[in-house]
Design a protein around this motif. Structure first.
Motif, PDB file in Angstrom:
ATOM      1  N   VAL A   1     -34.509 -74.609   3.066  1.00  0.00           N
ATOM      2  CA  VAL A   1     -34.813 -74.965   1.678  1.00  0.00           C
ATOM      3  C   VAL A   1     -33.733 -74.378   0.786  1.00  0.00           C
ATOM      4  CG1 VAL A   1     -36.485 -74.896  -0.206  1.00  0.00           C
ATOM      5  CG2 VAL A   1     -37.309 -74.901   2.160  1.00  0.00           C
ATOM      6  N   LEU A   2     -33.239 -75.177  -0.130  1.00  0.00           N
ATOM      7  CA  LEU A   2     -32.246 -74.734  -1.106  1.00  0.00           C
ATOM      8  C   LEU A   2     -32.786 -75.064  -2.490  1.00  0.00           C
ATOM      9  CD1 LEU A   2     -28.425 -75.181  -0.788  1.00  0.00           C
ATOM     10  CD2 LEU A   2     -29.544 -75.507  -2.984  1.00  0.00           C
ATOM     11  N   LEU A   3     -32.949 -74.038  -3.319  1.00  0.00           N
ATOM     12  CA  LEU A   3     -33.491 -74.200  -4.665  1.00  0.00           C
ATOM     13  C   LEU A   3     -32.358 -74.195  -5.679  1.00  0.00           C
ATOM     14  CD1 LEU A   3     -36.426 -71.605  -4.478  1.00  0.00           C
ATOM     15  CD2 LEU A   3     -36.475 -74.024  -3.877  1.00  0.00           C
ATOM     16  N   LEU A   4     -32.326 -75.200  -6.527  1.00  0.00           N
ATOM     17  CA  LEU A   4     -31.289 -75.300  -7.560  1.00  0.00           C
ATOM     18  C   LEU A   4     -31.942 -75.468  -8.923  1.00  0.00           C
ATOM     19  CD1 LEU A   4     -28.565 -77.775  -6.216  1.00  0.00           C
ATOM     20  CD2 LEU A   4     -28.254 -75.348  -6.709  1.00  0.00           C
ATOM     21  N   GLY A   5     -31.519 -74.662  -9.865  1.00  0.00           N
ATOM     22  CA  GLY A   5     -31.816 -74.957 -11.253  1.00  0.00           C
ATOM     23  C   GLY A   5     -30.706 -75.820 -11.825  1.00  0.00           C
ATOM     24  N   LEU A   6     -30.859 -76.201 -13.075  1.00  0.00           N
ATOM     25  CA  LEU A   6     -29.779 -76.915 -13.743  1.00  0.00           C
ATOM     26  C   LEU A   6     -29.723 -76.512 -15.200  1.00  0.00           C
ATOM     27  CD1 LEU A   6     -30.767 -80.509 -14.717  1.00  0.00           C
ATOM     28  CD2 LEU A   6     -32.281 -79.200 -13.278  1.00  0.00           C
TER      29      LEU A   6
ATOM     30  N   ASP B   1     -26.319 -78.792 -19.710  1.00  0.00           N
ATOM     31  CA  ASP B   1     -25.149 -79.654 -19.526  1.00  0.00           C
ATOM     32  C   ASP B   1     -25.163 -80.378 -18.180  1.00  0.00           C
ATOM     33  OD1 ASP B   1     -24.699 -77.528 -17.839  1.00  0.00           O
ATOM     34  OD2 ASP B   1     -22.666 -77.107 -18.541  1.00  0.00           O
ATOM     35  N   GLY B   2     -26.217 -80.138 -17.376  1.00  0.00           N
ATOM     36  CA  GLY B   2     -26.314 -80.772 -16.072  1.00  0.00           C
ATOM     37  C   GLY B   2     -25.654 -80.012 -14.942  1.00  0.00           C
ATOM     38  N   HIS B   3     -25.121 -78.826 -15.210  1.00  0.00           N
ATOM     39  CA  HIS B   3     -24.488 -78.091 -14.119  1.00  0.00           C
ATOM     40  C   HIS B   3     -25.553 -77.580 -13.144  1.00  0.00           C
ATOM     41  CE1 HIS B   3     -25.395 -74.194 -16.201  1.00  0.00           C
ATOM     42  NE2 HIS B   3     -25.326 -73.714 -14.972  1.00  0.00           N
ATOM     43  N   CYS B   4     -25.128 -77.359 -11.893  1.00  0.00           N
ATOM     44  CA  CYS B   4     -25.982 -76.717 -10.903  1.00  0.00           C
ATOM     45  C   CYS B   4     -25.128 -75.729 -10.122  1.00  0.00           C
ATOM     46  CB  CYS B   4     -26.641 -77.734  -9.976  1.00  0.00           C
ATOM     47  SG  CYS B   4     -25.504 -78.748  -9.006  1.00  0.00           S
ATOM     48  N   ALA B   5     -25.791 -74.686  -9.581  1.00  0.00           N
ATOM     49  CA  ALA B   5     -25.049 -73.548  -9.061  1.00  0.00           C
ATOM     50  C   ALA B   5     -24.033 -73.157 -10.149  1.00  0.00           C
ATOM     51  CB  ALA B   5     -24.420 -73.873  -7.714  1.00  0.00           C
ATOM     52  N   SER B   6     -22.761 -72.964  -9.800  1.00  0.00           N
ATOM     53  CA  SER B   6     -21.743 -72.791 -10.850  1.00  0.00           C
ATOM     54  C   SER B   6     -20.723 -73.917 -10.762  1.00  0.00           C
ATOM     55  CB  SER B   6     -21.069 -71.412 -10.752  1.00  0.00           C
ATOM     56  OG  SER B   6     -21.915 -70.411 -11.286  1.00  0.00           O
TER      57      SER B   6
ATOM     58  N   TRP C   1     -34.133 -78.886  -3.434  1.00  0.00           N
ATOM     59  CA  TRP C   1     -35.047 -79.053  -4.567  1.00  0.00           C
ATOM     60  C   TRP C   1     -34.343 -78.666  -5.856  1.00  0.00           C
ATOM     61  CZ3 TRP C   1     -39.720 -75.871  -2.261  1.00  0.00           C
ATOM     62  CH2 TRP C   1     -40.130 -76.475  -1.056  1.00  0.00           C
ATOM     63  N   LEU C   2     -34.278 -79.593  -6.785  1.00  0.00           N
ATOM     64  CA  LEU C   2     -33.744 -79.333  -8.122  1.00  0.00           C
ATOM     65  C   LEU C   2     -34.932 -79.119  -9.057  1.00  0.00           C
ATOM     66  CD1 LEU C   2     -31.546 -82.001  -7.085  1.00  0.00           C
ATOM     67  CD2 LEU C   2     -30.373 -80.459  -8.654  1.00  0.00           C
ATOM     68  N   ILE C   3     -34.892 -78.017  -9.776  1.00  0.00           N
ATOM     69  CA  ILE C   3     -36.060 -77.559 -10.523  1.00  0.00           C
ATOM     70  C   ILE C   3     -35.690 -77.426 -11.988  1.00  0.00           C
ATOM     71  CG2 ILE C   3     -37.724 -75.678 -10.741  1.00  0.00           C
ATOM     72  CD1 ILE C   3     -37.113 -75.076  -7.741  1.00  0.00           C
ATOM     73  N   ALA C   4     -36.503 -78.028 -12.860  1.00  0.00           N
ATOM     74  CA  ALA C   4     -36.210 -77.986 -14.297  1.00  0.00           C
ATOM     75  C   ALA C   4     -37.504 -77.899 -15.088  1.00  0.00           C
ATOM     76  CB  ALA C   4     -35.409 -79.208 -14.727  1.00  0.00           C
ATOM     77  N   SER C   5     -37.450 -77.128 -16.161  1.00  0.00           N
ATOM     78  CA  SER C   5     -38.615 -76.940 -17.021  1.00  0.00           C
ATOM     79  C   SER C   5     -38.170 -76.896 -18.472  1.00  0.00           C
ATOM     80  CB  SER C   5     -39.316 -75.617 -16.650  1.00  0.00           C
ATOM     81  OG  SER C   5     -40.327 -75.298 -17.578  1.00  0.00           O
ATOM     82  N   GLY C   6     -38.948 -77.533 -19.331  1.00  0.00           N
ATOM     83  CA  GLY C   6     -38.715 -77.424 -20.766  1.00  0.00           C
ATOM     84  C   GLY C   6     -37.922 -78.569 -21.349  1.00  0.00           C
ATOM     85  N   PRO C   7     -38.096 -78.807 -22.656  1.00  0.00           N
ATOM     86  CA  PRO C   7     -37.421 -79.932 -23.305  1.00  0.00           C
ATOM     87  C   PRO C   7     -35.914 -79.794 -23.344  1.00  0.00           C
ATOM     88  CG  PRO C   7     -38.535 -78.540 -24.926  1.00  0.00           C
ATOM     89  CD  PRO C   7     -38.980 -78.069 -23.578  1.00  0.00           C
ATOM     90  N   GLY C   8     -35.395 -78.558 -23.256  1.00  0.00           N
ATOM     91  CA  GLY C   8     -33.956 -78.364 -23.281  1.00  0.00           C
ATOM     92  C   GLY C   8     -33.238 -78.920 -22.069  1.00  0.00           C
ATOM     93  N   LYS C   9     -33.998 -79.214 -21.008  1.00  0.00           N
ATOM     94  CA  LYS C   9     -33.400 -79.770 -19.795  1.00  0.00           C
ATOM     95  C   LYS C   9     -33.616 -81.280 -19.692  1.00  0.00           C
ATOM     96  CE  LYS C   9     -32.288 -75.618 -18.600  1.00  0.00           C
ATOM     97  NZ  LYS C   9     -32.766 -74.929 -17.402  1.00  0.00           N
ATOM     98  N   ALA C  10     -34.346 -81.868 -20.651  1.00  0.00           N
ATOM     99  CA  ALA C  10     -34.759 -83.271 -20.506  1.00  0.00           C
ATOM    100  C   ALA C  10     -33.574 -84.226 -20.468  1.00  0.00           C
ATOM    101  CB  ALA C  10     -35.715 -83.648 -21.640  1.00  0.00           C
TER     102      ALA C  10
END
Length: 251
Positions: free
Chosen positions: A145-150, A153-158, A201-210
């Motif tokens: 399993v690999l967990l990624l936030g974003l 600006d749409g970036h993931c990891a760095s 799994w790409l994980i996002a929460s909140g309107p700032g990520k919409a």
């Protein structure tokens, strides 16, 4: 090519964190039922720390033999090991410090001022060698399993939009010299390394990520919106809350 993205939307950040925690424990339990060790990749971010705390609070957490778990990082800030900017420091505070891990299987990315001094590229190469040493074949483990936030600006990891890292095809780990978010020096797994995950799994929460979620799932290129790029071998899941989903087309 990897698995095409599927989207799961939860009502709130709390519901999202609890759902991902249960999903994570189940996936790692399944992995350990068929192999002697499992591989989990973490990154930083507020919602991911919330997920980690939900794992710790879960009654099911003790059903896992955490001593058989390799822990890796998807990216890290190249700062001293005791800096509050370190992703691994936040992970230990939220999650890892409460678990009976085998220290030999916890693979922190190198810190500045250590063996590699201020040479972020040498440090990245050392982490690539550590990944290769843990691989059954080739130069990468098959992450369970690999967990990624974003980022907004749409970036993931760095891997940032239109940065050199999004064009890298050969290296498994890169040094990042000009991150648009401080600190400027970082290390990151590359797309081909992220794609070594069975479950991504790409994980996002909140309107700032919409907006970033909508662009990534709406066909943007990985060069413009890096989170549009990674694909798990078996599943690519976008696990988001209602606010982060607010700019997606109605089903």
């Amino acid at each position: 090519m990897g698995a095409q993205p599927q989207t799961v939307v939860e009502e709130s950040a709390d519901a999202l964190a609890a759902s991902i925690a249960a999903r994570l424990i189940a996936a790692l339990t399944a992995a350990l039922s068929v192999r002697p060790v499992a591989h989990l990749v973490l990154t930083g971010g507020g919602i991911l720390e919330q997920v980690m705390r939900a794992v710790v609070d879960s009654p099911a957490r003790d059903s896992l033999d955490w001593s058989r778990m390799h822990i890796w990082w998807g990216d890290e800030r190249f700062v001293p090991s005791d800096s509050d900017d370190r992703n691994d420091k936040a992970a230990f505070a939220a999650f890892l410090g409460a678990l009976p891990l085998d220290p030999a299987l916890v693979h922190r990315m190198p810190a500045s001022g250590g063996e590699w001094g201020e040479d972020v590229d040498a440090a990245a190469a050392a982490y690539a060698a550590e990944l290769a040493a843990a691989a059954e074949d080739g130069d990468l483990p098959r992450f369970d399993v690999l967990l990624l936030g974003l980022g907004p600006d749409g970036h993931c990891a760095s891997l940032f939009p239109d940065s050199p890292g999004v064009h890298e095809e050969l290296l498994s780990v890169i040094g990042v010299h000009d991150s648009p978010k401080p600190p400027p020096l970082r290390m990151s797994l590359t797309f081909r390394t992220l794609d070594a995950a069975s479950e991504l799994w790409l994980i996002a929460s909140g309107p700032g990520k919409a907006q970033a979620v909508a662009r990534a799932l709406g066909g943007a290129s990985k060069f413009e919106v890096p989170s549009a790029g990674p694909r798990g071998r078996e599943h690519t899941l976008w696990l988001i809350d209602r606010d982060a989903a607010s700019e997606l087309p109605a089903p």
